[in-house]
Structures are given as structure tokens and as C-alpha cells.
Design an enzyme around this catalytic site. Structure first.
Site, PDB file in Angstrom:
ATOM      1  N   GLY A  15       1.126  -1.406   0.283  1.00 29.92           N
ATOM      2  CA  GLY A  15      -0.034  -0.043   0.017  1.00 29.92           C
ATOM      3  C   GLY A  15       0.787   0.800  -0.450  1.00 29.92           C
ATOM      4  O   GLY A  15       0.466   2.549   0.104  1.00 29.92           O
ATOM      5  N   TYR A 149     -15.852   0.947   8.377  1.00 30.37           N
ATOM      6  CA  TYR A 149     -13.958   0.445   8.651  1.00 30.37           C
ATOM      7  C   TYR A 149     -13.449   0.229   9.813  1.00 30.37           C
ATOM      8  O   TYR A 149     -12.706  -0.331  10.783  1.00 30.37           O
ATOM      9  CB  TYR A 149     -13.341   2.080   7.550  1.00 30.37           C
ATOM     10  CG  TYR A 149     -12.619   2.704   8.048  1.00 30.37           C
ATOM     11  CD1 TYR A 149     -11.422   2.188   7.192  1.00 30.37           C
ATOM     12  CD2 TYR A 149     -12.113   3.832   8.972  1.00 30.37           C
ATOM     13  CE1 TYR A 149     -10.073   2.310   7.252  1.00 30.37           C
ATOM     14  CE2 TYR A 149     -10.372   4.430   8.949  1.00 30.37           C
ATOM     15  CZ  TYR A 149     -10.131   3.328   8.697  1.00 30.37           C
ATOM     16  OH  TYR A 149      -8.141   4.591   8.821  1.00 30.37           O
TER      17      TYR A 149
HETATM   18  P1  NAD Z   1      -4.429   5.614   1.391  1.00 24.49           P
HETATM   19  O1  NAD Z   1      -5.915   5.291   0.638  1.00 24.49           O
HETATM   20  O2  NAD Z   1      -4.215   6.816  -0.049  1.00 24.49           O
HETATM   21  O3  NAD Z   1      -3.863   3.873   0.233  1.00 24.49           O
HETATM   22  C1  NAD Z   1      -3.349   3.036   0.545  1.00 24.49           C
HETATM   23  C2  NAD Z   1      -3.135   2.170  -0.623  1.00 24.49           C
HETATM   24  O4  NAD Z   1      -3.392   1.254  -1.299  1.00 24.49           O
HETATM   25  C3  NAD Z   1      -3.095   2.921  -1.848  1.00 24.49           C
HETATM   26  O5  NAD Z   1      -1.805   2.955  -2.981  1.00 24.49           O
HETATM   27  C4  NAD Z   1      -3.546   1.927  -3.066  1.00 24.49           C
HETATM   28  O6  NAD Z   1      -3.708   1.530  -4.414  1.00 24.49           O
HETATM   29  C5  NAD Z   1      -3.550   1.118  -2.645  1.00 24.49           C
HETATM   30  N1  NAD Z   1      -4.103  -0.483  -2.233  1.00 24.49           N
HETATM   31  C6  NAD Z   1      -5.371  -0.441  -2.490  1.00 24.49           C
HETATM   32  N2  NAD Z   1      -6.035  -1.669  -2.926  1.00 24.49           N
HETATM   33  C7  NAD Z   1      -4.593  -2.549  -2.819  1.00 24.49           C
HETATM   34  C8  NAD Z   1      -4.538  -4.203  -2.996  1.00 24.49           C
HETATM   35  N3  NAD Z   1      -5.535  -4.424  -2.635  1.00 24.49           N
HETATM   36  N4  NAD Z   1      -2.851  -4.432  -2.827  1.00 24.49           N
HETATM   37  C9  NAD Z   1      -2.560  -3.130  -2.825  1.00 24.49           C
HETATM   38  N5  NAD Z   1      -2.220  -2.246  -2.866  1.00 24.49           N
HETATM   39  C10 NAD Z   1      -3.110  -2.137  -2.458  1.00 24.49           C
HETATM   40  O7  NAD Z   1      -4.665   4.944   2.378  1.00 24.49           O
HETATM   41  P2  NAD Z   1      -3.783   5.725   3.475  1.00 24.49           P
HETATM   42  O8  NAD Z   1      -4.111   7.130   4.485  1.00 24.49           O
HETATM   43  O9  NAD Z   1      -1.596   5.744   3.067  1.00 24.49           O
HETATM   44  O10 NAD Z   1      -3.566   4.623   4.674  1.00 24.49           O
HETATM   45  C11 NAD Z   1      -2.517   4.038   4.904  1.00 24.49           C
HETATM   46  C12 NAD Z   1      -2.643   2.995   6.311  1.00 24.49           C
HETATM   47  O11 NAD Z   1      -3.398   3.667   7.251  1.00 24.49           O
HETATM   48  C13 NAD Z   1      -4.673   1.971   6.314  1.00 24.49           C
HETATM   49  O12 NAD Z   1      -4.590   0.715   6.538  1.00 24.49           O
HETATM   50  C14 NAD Z   1      -5.342   3.470   6.930  1.00 24.49           C
HETATM   51  O13 NAD Z   1      -6.839   2.921   7.177  1.00 24.49           O
HETATM   52  C15 NAD Z   1      -4.957   3.647   7.737  1.00 24.49           C
HETATM   53  N6  NAD Z   1      -4.705   5.081   8.371  1.00 24.49           N
HETATM   54  C16 NAD Z   1      -4.895   5.894   7.693  1.00 24.49           C
HETATM   55  C17 NAD Z   1      -5.292   7.465   8.067  1.00 24.49           C
HETATM   56  C18 NAD Z   1      -5.506   8.045   7.479  1.00 24.49           C
HETATM   57  O14 NAD Z   1      -5.580   9.719   7.885  1.00 24.49           O
HETATM   58  N7  NAD Z   1      -4.703   8.748   6.152  1.00 24.49           N
HETATM   59  C19 NAD Z   1      -5.936   7.515   9.847  1.00 24.49           C
HETATM   60  C20 NAD Z   1      -5.897   6.401  10.480  1.00 24.49           C
HETATM   61  C21 NAD Z   1      -5.378   4.851   9.745  1.00 24.49           C
HETATM   62  N1  SER Z   2      -8.274   9.262   8.470  1.00 29.70           N
HETATM   63  C1  SER Z   2      -9.090   8.285   8.212  1.00 29.70           C
HETATM   64  C2  SER Z   2     -10.366   7.986   8.133  1.00 29.70           C
HETATM   65  O1  SER Z   2     -10.936   9.560   7.208  1.00 29.70           O
HETATM   66  C3  SER Z   2      -9.132   7.576  10.142  1.00 29.70           C
HETATM   67  O2  SER Z   2      -9.301   6.792   9.754  1.00 29.70           O
HETATM   68  O3  SER Z   2     -11.122   7.303   7.139  1.00 29.70           O
END
Ligand code: NAD
Ligand code: SER
Length: 323
Positions: A15, A149
Site C-alpha cells: 500500500g 471501516y
Molecule cells: P491511501 O488510500 O492513501 O493508500 C492506500 C494504498 O493502498 C493505495 O496506494 C492503494 O493503491 C493501495 N491498495 C489498495 N488496494 C490494494 C490492494 N488490493 N493491494 C495492494 N495495495 C492496495 O491510505 P493511507 O491514508 O495511506 O492509509 C494507509 C493505512 O493507514 C490504512 O490502513 C488506513 O486505514 C490507515 N489510516 C490512515 C489514516 C489517514 O488519515 N491517512 C488514519 C488512520 C488510519
Molecule cells: N483518516 C481516516 C479516515 O478518515 C481515519 O482513519 O478514514
């Protein structure tokens, strides 16, 4: 790059092309050497930002392909970031559940079999729900998430703790708040407004926010989140008392407070409010987080408050990313 291959840690980020992955890969490569950190994502092509090291096109739902790749190479650390975020997950619950859970099982099982040394898997403030105390939400409290989620993240936390207790899998996790960054765009969350607002402030000097003005949510600047992740991953195992997921706090604010902070730098900036379906997600989440356990277990301390974060965002935001 430093060190030779035999001494370098082998790291895989799944990811890797997302909001967190892009910055995490770059920091891991800076610390471990470019060639020792493999960026993997379902996207066919490696983005320019990650072209300084190895890239692997990988669908984490293709269990046999993931198993073959990891068994062949064995990794010291795997960061599993692939997921659907809160807003996107509500639109596609079936895919969200599969993506958010099946990839985790594949990686936990590979660690159980000895092919991975240590796992990082992110949870979220979305594990909390409407019955959770909203202010200074404690590490252990009522958790009744009402979003797809949040349900997937809570189930994931239980499985992480289970694999640690039952099989000794070294899996570590943080309940990230909403993350704010300028290197890559956010991927479909409820907290995305706090990133979008900077692009619109820079491009049009106005923004229509999809949450109400007084919706308080916990947030964090990305460099704090990356540092926290790497500090947790390098903490001695016996200092980690939480094997579900750690509460972590950076700052918290409402859209109105963020607008006011932007106006201190850009006085003509204007915002209006048109709440959509994401409001009902935000309404179930905490406004602020008690992260005292992370602070005492592995010394967590944030570096960015709202003012400092706003300044860095306004200075660095690149509106070209929107096109
Ligand atoms: P994002 O959506 O920006 O990135 C996710 C990545 O996963 C993308 O590049 C996508 O192409 C890739 N992906 C999707 N399906 C896939 C698959 N089948 N195989 C391989 N790759 C795949 O998400 P993010 O914001 O970078 O978040 C990353 C993690 O952190 C997630 O688990 C999310 O729940 C968690 N998280 C993020 C936030 C936030 O604010 N960004 C907050 C809390 C938790
Ligand atoms: N930033 C994330 C969302 O809004 C929290 O996990 O989904």
C-alpha cells in the site's frame, strides 16, 4: 545508501503509493538504504516519488502471489497499509471488509510461519463509536464502531493481539488520527477535509467543507505519524504493553479553528460549510485522544501543533497534485 546487503534490514511496505506509504517508504529508505525497502502496491506503475528504490506491483488480495513473494525473500519488517478508508468503505462495504481483513490474515500467517520478523499494521480512531467518551478518549474504553471501516479496524486489532498472545507474532499498531500531509493526496477518509482545505486555500482562496464548522476531530501532521511509527517499530519488545493498537495524539481542532489558523497566514481566505454523508461518520468519532500509554511505554511526544502544521502546509502545498 549505506552498508552491504547482508547487514541491511529487508523491509516491505504494502500500500506504498498512498498518503502514508509514500512518506513512510522514503523515510525507511533514508534510514535503511534505498535497495533494502521494497514498495508494493496494486498500482501498475511505480510513482515518480518512489522511483529511488525497488517497486513491486502486488494485489494483497492475491494471497498465493503475496505468499510466494514473501516466502522467497523473507522480510525483517512488513508495513501493511493497503485498506479502504472510512468514506470509501461506506460506499463499498464488501470490498472494504475483504481488503481490510484478508491482507492482514495473509501477513499475520506469514509471520507466524517465520517469514516475517515484525509487522506494522495501522488502526484508526474509527475503532471508537458513538458510545465512546468523546473527550480524552482513553486507551481502553467502550468501543462500538458503527462504520464498516471502524468495524474492520476493531476486528483487526483483536486479531493482532490474538496472534501475539497465541503465536508470539511481533505485530505493532497505532490508532492514527486524521493525517495531514502535502506529498501525496489522501485516499478517501472523513478527515480528508483537513488536507483538501490547503489545496483550495492556495488555488482559490476559498473552500467548501464537507463537515460542520464545529466538528472536533483528532489530527496529526504526517512527519509526526511517520516518526511515531518508526519509534514504535524500534522500541524494545518488552516495553510494548499494548498489542491491539496504541492511542496516539498530535493535536485536535474543528474546521472553524483550522480556517481561523489559515486566516492568520492568509487573511482573505473564506470557508463555507456543506456537510455530506461524512458528517455522520465524524459524529461517531472522538474529539480528542488520551495517548498517555504510548507516552509512557515508548516515549511518544508530538512535535507539531496546529499553527506549525498550518505554516508548513501552506508553504509546501503543490496544487499540481490536484490535476
Ligand atoms: P491511501 O488510500 O492513501 O493508500 C492506500 C494504498 O493502498 C493505495 O496506494 C492503494 O493503491 C493501495 N491498495 C489498495 N488496494 C490494494 C490492494 N488490493 N493491494 C495492494 N495495495 C492496495 O491510505 P493511507 O491514508 O495511506 O492509509 C494507509 C493505512 O493507514 C490504512 O490502513 C488506513 O486505514 C490507515 N489510516 C490512515 C489514516 C489517514 O488519515 N491517512 C488514519 C488512520 C488510519
Ligand atoms: N483518516 C481516516 C479516515 O478518515 C481515519 O482513519 O478514514
Amino acid at each position: 545508501m549505506s552498508g552491504n546487503h547482508a547487514e541491511m534490514k529487508r523491509v516491505l511496505v504494502i500500500g506504498a503509493c498512498g498518503q502514508i506509504g509514500t512518506e513512510l517508504v522514503l523515510e525507511l529508505r533514508r534510514r535503511n538504504g534505498n535497495n533494502s525497502v521494497v514498495a508494493a502496491d496494486v498500482k501498475d506503475h511505480c510513482p515518480e516519488a518512489l522511483s529511488n528504490g525497488p517497486y513491486r506491483c502486488m494485489d494483497v488480495l492475491d494471497r498465493e502471489a503475496v505468499r510466494a513473494f514473501i516466502q522467497n525473500d523473507s522480510f525483517d519488517e512488513v508495513y501493511l497499509l493497503a485498506a479502504l478508508l472510512s468514506a470509501t468503505a461506506e460506499k463499498n462495504p464488501d470490498l472494504a471488509w475483504r481488503l481490510n481483513m484478508e491482507g492482514l490474515f495473509t501477513i499475520l500467517n506469514l509471520a507466524k510461519e517465520g517469514h516475517i520478523g515484525k509487522i506494522f499494521w495501522p488502526s484508526s480512531i474509527a475503532v471508537f463509536g458513538p458510545s465512546t467518551p468523546k473527550t480524552n478518549t482513553p486507551q481502553q474504553t467502550i468501543m462500538e464502531p458503527t462504520t464498516v471501516y471502524g468495524i474492520s479496524k476493531q476486528a483487526g486489532e483483536r486479531w493482532c493481539e490474538y496472534y501475539f498472545q497465541k503465536y508470539g507474532v511481533d505485530v505493532r499498531s497505532i490508532r492514527y488520527p486524521g493525517l495531514i500531509s502535502y506529498t501525496s493526496l489522501p485516499g478517501g477518509g472523513t478527515t480528508d477535509y483537513a488536507v483538501d482545505i490547503f489545496y483550495h486555500a492556495k488555488r482559490e482562496n476559498r473552500y467548501t467543507c464537507f463537515l460542520k464548522a464545529d466538528t472536533r476531530l483528532p489530527m496529526m501532521y504526517m512527519s509526526d505519524a511517520i516518526r511515531a511509527t518508526l519509534e514504535l517499530m524500534s522500541a524494545p519488545s518488552d516495553s510494548i504493553s499494548v498489542r491491539s493498537s496504541y492511542n496516539l495524539s498530535g493535536c485536535d481542532f474543528t474546521p472553524a479553528e483550522l480556517v481561523a489558523a489559515i486566516q492568520k497566514n492568509q487573511p482573505d481566505f473564506e470557508a463555507t460549510y456543506a456537510p455530506d454523508f461524512r458528517q455522520s461518520i465524524a459524529d461517531t468519532w472522538p474529539g480528542s485522544i488520551d495517548d498517555s500509554v504510548a507516552r509512557s511505554d515508548w516515549g511518544w511526544q508530538e512535535a507539531y501543533g496546529v499553527e506549525k502544521m498550518v505554516k508548513v502546509m501552506l508553504e509546501n502545498i503543490n496544487v499540481q497534485l490536484l490535476t
